[in-house]
Each structure stands twice: as structure tokens, then as C-alpha cells.
Design a protein around this motif. Structure first.
Motif, PDB file in Angstrom:
ATOM      1  N   GLY A 176      41.981  42.090  50.624  1.00 60.24           N
ATOM      2  CA  GLY A 176      41.199  42.686  49.521  1.00 60.24           C
ATOM      3  C   GLY A 176      40.161  41.511  49.269  1.00 60.24           C
ATOM      4  N   HIS A 184      48.658  51.893  51.697  1.00 60.37           N
ATOM      5  CA  HIS A 184      49.664  52.113  50.421  1.00 60.37           C
ATOM      6  C   HIS A 184      50.059  50.885  50.291  1.00 60.37           C
ATOM      7  CE1 HIS A 184      49.612  56.036  52.736  1.00 60.37           C
ATOM      8  NE2 HIS A 184      49.821  56.287  51.727  1.00 60.37           N
ATOM      9  N   GLN A 237      52.889  52.333  44.374  1.00 59.80           N
ATOM     10  CA  GLN A 237      51.957  51.847  43.295  1.00 59.80           C
ATOM     11  C   GLN A 237      50.423  52.355  43.386  1.00 59.80           C
ATOM     12  OE1 GLN A 237      53.791  50.708  40.502  1.00 59.80           O
ATOM     13  NE2 GLN A 237      55.740  50.783  41.804  1.00 59.80           N
ATOM     14  N   THR A 238      49.745  52.222  42.432  1.00 57.02           N
ATOM     15  CA  THR A 238      48.044  52.130  42.622  1.00 57.02           C
ATOM     16  C   THR A 238      47.755  50.774  43.035  1.00 57.02           C
ATOM     17  OG1 THR A 238      47.814  51.922  40.319  1.00 57.02           O
ATOM     18  CG2 THR A 238      47.863  53.913  41.064  1.00 57.02           C
ATOM     19  N   GLU A 239      48.336  49.714  42.403  1.00 58.60           N
ATOM     20  CA  GLU A 239      47.995  48.243  43.087  1.00 58.60           C
ATOM     21  C   GLU A 239      49.352  47.440  42.788  1.00 58.60           C
ATOM     22  OE1 GLU A 239      44.957  47.422  40.488  1.00 58.60           O
ATOM     23  OE2 GLU A 239      46.003  46.676  38.827  1.00 58.60           O
ATOM     24  N   ARG A 245      50.298  43.198  42.442  1.00 61.54           N
ATOM     25  CA  ARG A 245      49.706  41.871  42.179  1.00 61.54           C
ATOM     26  C   ARG A 245      50.661  40.826  43.258  1.00 61.54           C
ATOM     27  NH1 ARG A 245      46.465  39.286  39.332  1.00 61.54           N
ATOM     28  NH2 ARG A 245      46.216  41.027  37.807  1.00 61.54           N
ATOM     29  N   ARG A 281      45.239  46.847  46.799  1.00 62.10           N
ATOM     30  CA  ARG A 281      45.106  48.133  46.522  1.00 62.10           C
ATOM     31  C   ARG A 281      45.183  49.055  47.867  1.00 62.10           C
ATOM     32  NH1 ARG A 281      41.493  45.837  42.689  1.00 62.10           N
ATOM     33  NH2 ARG A 281      42.181  46.046  40.741  1.00 62.10           N
ATOM     34  N   ASP A 316      42.084  48.634  50.711  1.00 62.77           N
ATOM     35  CA  ASP A 316      41.534  47.243  50.936  1.00 62.77           C
ATOM     36  C   ASP A 316      41.273  46.842  52.309  1.00 62.77           C
ATOM     37  OD1 ASP A 316      41.102  46.666  48.179  1.00 62.77           O
ATOM     38  OD2 ASP A 316      42.922  45.321  48.023  1.00 62.77           O
ATOM     39  N   LEU A 369      45.217  40.999  43.548  1.00 61.38           N
ATOM     40  CA  LEU A 369      45.417  42.332  43.330  1.00 61.38           C
ATOM     41  C   LEU A 369      45.172  43.030  44.719  1.00 61.38           C
ATOM     42  CD1 LEU A 369      44.019  43.647  39.881  1.00 61.38           C
ATOM     43  CD2 LEU A 369      46.235  43.310  40.612  1.00 61.38           C
TER      44      LEU A 369
END
Length: 180
Positions: free
Chosen positions: A107, A8, A22-24, A26, A161, A164, A159
Motif C-alpha cells: 500500500g 484479503h 477485515q476491510t482493513e 493496521r 487493504r 493494495d 493501513l
């Protein structure tokens, strides 16, 4: 599914306790999580700003093991990813056993260097009574164990996510994690 991974990601502007999933997110080198209230080159936590606002921000990213959530939930607490202020929830990595200076490649691009342990504070009990005590333990020698995750700085942005992979690069010399 094996190995260490992000399950997450969470962030939130301002200085509230919990973070929003969040979905991703930064990560930005030298600053932290884009749009997060704790991002910055210098210290952002209010108590630390009050003491010396010029200190470097060693707490740009907060990582917590999903296994710790499991432990808390098994003890009767109701805790989900992001609830305790973490930006990244992980699985399959013993965060508390890492060396200070360990680098996590997350990631495809992001690199976070572990700076130390999060120190459980009164805000945990304000969220759910008894959480501070549940976030502390003792090792075999009687030393205090802080279980509320680790903190890091962003060396390389990118990014991040859920799903990752996390690759660990340990420093040449092991240094025990201390609170930051």
C-alpha cells in the motif's frame, strides 16, 4: 490487474487458529497487526513463549499466497483466506521464493520484512485432516518444502487493504528462507 497485491486481510484477538476477514488492518512498526493475538515485540506463540518469552517476535505478520489456497481447494480441501491463520493473502508474488530480509512495501505506507517460513503444525490437521501433509512437499533435491506461507516483522506501519499493491525490495545477498 497485474503485479503483486493483497487480496484479503485478517486479524483476530487471542490465540485462535483462524483469523477473521477485515476491510482493513493496521500494521504497527515493531509489533505487528493492531489487535491481533500474535502482535508484540517479543514472541507471542504459546509454544515459543513457554520456551523463552524474551525471544524477539519474528512472526508478527503471516502472509500466504492465494495460489496456495487454490492448490489446496483443487486437492479437495475447503480453505478460504484467513482460515489458516494468515493476516495477508496475496496474489502474484512467489512468497516462498523470496530471500530472508526481503522488504515488502504494501500500500502507501506499510513495510514488512520477511523473516522466514511458517512451519506447518498439528493445528492444520485439527482444522481439516490431511492439511499438514498437503502443506509440505519436496523439492527436486528431496529437501522439505514448507508451503504454509511466510512470516515477517513490521518495519513501517500503516493501513493495509485488499487491492493494495506490493512492491518487493530484495536484499543485496540472497538468503534462503528457513522456518521461524
Amino acid at each position: 490487474m497485474g503485479g503483486a497485491l493483497v487480496t484479503h486481510v485478517a486479524s483476530r484477538p487471542g490465540h485462535s487458529f483462524s483469523k477473521t476477514l477485515q476491510t482493513e488492518i493496521r500494521l504497527i512498526a515493531g509489533l505487528g497487526v493492531e489487535g491481533d493475538g500474535h502482535a508484540g515485540a517479543t514472541v507471542q506463540h504459546r509454544s515459543r513463549v513457554a520456551k523463552d518469552p524474551s525471544q524477539p517476535n519474528l512472526r508478527q505478520v503471516h502472509l500466504m499466497a492465494g495460489e496456495f489456497h487454490d492448490e489446496l481447494n483443487a486437492a479437495g480441501f475447503d480453505v478460504s483466506p484467513g482460515d489458516l491463520g494468515e493476516n495477508l493473502t496475496t496474489r502474484g508474488i512467489a512468497l516462498l521464493e523470496l530471500s530472508a530480509g526481503s522488504r515488502l512495501r504494501i500500500g502507501h505506507e506499510a513495510v514488512v520484512e520477511i523473516t522466514g517460513l511458517r512451519n506447518p503444525c498439528w493445528q492444520l490437521d485439527a482444522f481439516q485432516p490431511g492439511l499438514t501433509a498437503a502443506s509440505l512437499g519436496r523439492d527436486a533435491e528431496g529437501g522439505l518444502v514448507r508451503k504454509a506461507g511466510v512470516m515477517g516483522i513490521v518495519l513501517a506501519g500503516g493501513l493495509v487493504r485488499p487491492g493494495d499493491a506490493i512492491a518487493i525490495e530484495a536484499p543485496a545477498v540472497f538468503r534462503k528462507l528457513e522456518r521461524v
